[in-house]
Design an enzyme around this catalytic site. Structure first.
Site, PDB file in Angstrom:
ATOM      1  N   HIS A 269     -68.535  23.400  58.865  1.00 55.03           N
ATOM      2  CA  HIS A 269     -69.935  23.835  58.484  1.00 55.03           C
ATOM      3  C   HIS A 269     -70.187  24.975  59.547  1.00 55.03           C
ATOM      4  O   HIS A 269     -70.643  26.528  59.509  1.00 55.03           O
ATOM      5  CB  HIS A 269     -70.970  22.983  58.317  1.00 55.03           C
ATOM      6  CG  HIS A 269     -72.221  23.782  57.911  1.00 55.03           C
ATOM      7  ND1 HIS A 269     -72.872  24.550  57.734  1.00 55.03           N
ATOM      8  CD2 HIS A 269     -73.538  23.336  58.837  1.00 55.03           C
ATOM      9  CE1 HIS A 269     -73.566  24.843  56.856  1.00 55.03           C
ATOM     10  NE2 HIS A 269     -74.472  23.895  58.641  1.00 55.03           N
TER      11      HIS A 269
ATOM     12  N   ARG B 254     -64.775  26.581  51.909  1.00 52.92           N
ATOM     13  CA  ARG B 254     -65.205  26.970  53.176  1.00 52.92           C
ATOM     14  C   ARG B 254     -64.531  26.540  54.257  1.00 52.92           C
ATOM     15  O   ARG B 254     -64.079  25.112  54.702  1.00 52.92           O
ATOM     16  CB  ARG B 254     -66.202  26.151  53.814  1.00 52.92           C
ATOM     17  CG  ARG B 254     -67.075  27.096  54.612  1.00 52.92           C
ATOM     18  CD  ARG B 254     -68.324  25.523  55.574  1.00 52.92           C
ATOM     19  NE  ARG B 254     -67.979  24.046  55.389  1.00 52.92           N
ATOM     20  CZ  ARG B 254     -68.500  24.084  55.079  1.00 52.92           C
ATOM     21  NH1 ARG B 254     -70.201  23.323  54.646  1.00 52.92           N
ATOM     22  NH2 ARG B 254     -68.169  22.051  55.795  1.00 52.92           N
TER      23      ARG B 254
ATOM     24  N   TYR C 101     -66.580  13.950  56.482  1.00 60.50           N
ATOM     25  CA  TYR C 101     -66.750  14.278  55.130  1.00 60.50           C
ATOM     26  C   TYR C 101     -66.198  14.783  53.937  1.00 60.50           C
ATOM     27  O   TYR C 101     -65.613  14.582  52.657  1.00 60.50           O
ATOM     28  CB  TYR C 101     -68.065  14.628  55.107  1.00 60.50           C
ATOM     29  CG  TYR C 101     -67.861  15.477  55.641  1.00 60.50           C
ATOM     30  CD1 TYR C 101     -67.646  16.739  54.503  1.00 60.50           C
ATOM     31  CD2 TYR C 101     -68.397  16.164  56.642  1.00 60.50           C
ATOM     32  CE1 TYR C 101     -67.722  18.493  55.546  1.00 60.50           C
ATOM     33  CE2 TYR C 101     -68.535  17.323  57.504  1.00 60.50           C
ATOM     34  CZ  TYR C 101     -68.206  19.113  56.807  1.00 60.50           C
ATOM     35  OH  TYR C 101     -68.296  19.852  56.894  1.00 60.50           O
TER      36      TYR C 101
END
Length: 349
Positions: A248, A244, A257
């Site tokens: 998100h 990805r 992160y």
């Protein structure tokens, strides 16, 4: 098709050559899908969408899978499958309707053979298994293609659906897009399994692991699994390894992160650029045609932006229906006031 690893058993059908015109169709759909992701992300930053989960970097999974099944087969998408829906032929404004905050999904699920985009993790897997089993019992040659992310494979609904589908030999293809993160949790912190495809063995179905950035591999794997299911041999679990590139959603800060440079490293394996290089090298595509497809995708995004400027239409009174059989006094009062205001507006017109 090159299978990365086959923990249990790969689908029986051998990989076949995908005709050049089919490869060009995939390329166009991926370029348009990339433009769609770019435009929808812009809408979210402008406040025109409540949220948008981009699938930039996952276009091969979505385009390859959507083209690998028949129009009469059913798709069971998550919130990230906008490009798959677009590839199916659903109007782009309708694809985005749910993200505007509308309670309706924007399109007719029965007419499109596509369930509403699912936000709860993995519930759509049960719906897919149920529909597929019903079709099997009715003698209808329908296959259900259930999309799922890597994080959702840790949910109970996922395991219940696989167990049910395997026991009933329901014609389902479970396509896991392993994009490495469940929101902010890396794959290694959410499963101890060697691969996600390994989980198929526990339910007695084939599990196959493929390169999810290779649209031809995705197309072939989903096609083979769908035809296997249609022939009465039951479900297959496919793990498509991808990444990805975007966060998100637009509400997520991925720098908290993800290691710096990780996304850039994966961008070097970009599925759109990769297919373009392959088609140019094979002589299926030339530079002039590629520029023309890029220009058409830009025009598509411009038209989408103009169409999306139109405000959504709907009946404001709808919010009072289908929740309470008898409205509580305070909601009844609000309903009556709104009805009076709407009537006054109508008379004023």
């Amino acid at each position: 098709m090159t299978v990365l690893e086959a923990p249990t058993a790969a689908p029986a059908t051998a990989a076949a050559e995908v005709p050049p015109d089919r490869q060009l169709l995939m390329y166009r759909a991926m370029v348009v899908g990339r433009a769609f992701n770019r435009q929808a992300t812009a809408f979210s930053r402008q406040g025109r969408l409540a949220v948008y989960p981009s699938s930039r970097g996952q276009e091969a999974c979505q385009v390859g899978s959507a083209l690998a099944v028949r129009p009469t087969d059913w798709l069971f998408p998550t919130y990230r499958e906008s490009v798959a829906l677009l590839t199916r032929g659903i109007d782009p404004v309708q694809v985005l309707t749910l993200f505007r905050g509308d309670q309706h999904c924007g399109y007719d699920p029965v007419a499109e053979h596509t369930a509403p985009q699912c936000t709860p993790l993995a519930t759509q897997c049960l719906h897919a298994a149920g529909l597929a089993d019903a079709a099997r019992m009715a003698g209808d040659p329908i296959v259900a293609l259930a999309y799922i992310g890597d994080g959702a494979t840790s949910e109970g609904d996922f395991h219940e659906a696989l167990n049910y589908a395997a026991v009933r030999r329901a014609p389902v293809v479970f396509l896991v897009q392993n994009n490495q993160y469940a929101i902010s949790v890396p794959l290694a912190k959410q499963t101890a399994a060697r691969t996600l495809a390994d989980k198929a063995a526990g339910y007695g179905m084939p599990g196959v692991r493929i390169d999810g950035n290779d649209v031809l591999q995705v197309y072939q794997a989903v096609h083979d699994a769908a035809e296997r299911a249609r022939a009465g041999h039951g479900p297959t679990l496919i793990e498509a390894v991808t990444y990805r590139i975007d966060a998100h959603t637009n509400a997520d800060d991925d720098t908290r992160y993800r290691p710096a440079g990780e996304a850039d490293a994966w961008a070097a394996q970009d599925p759109v650029d990769r297919l373009e290089r392959d088609l140019l090298a094979a002589g299926v595509l030339d530079r002039v045609a590629a520029d023309g497809i890029a220009a058409a995708a830009d025009a598509f995004a411009t038209e989408l932006s103009a169409r999306f400027s139109e405000p959504p239409t709907g009946d404001p009174m709808q919010m009072f229906r289908h929740v309470y059989h008898h409205l509580p006094p305070h909601l009844r009062e609000q309903s009556e006031r709104l009805a009076a205001e709407l009537a006054a507006d109508e008379q004023g017109d």
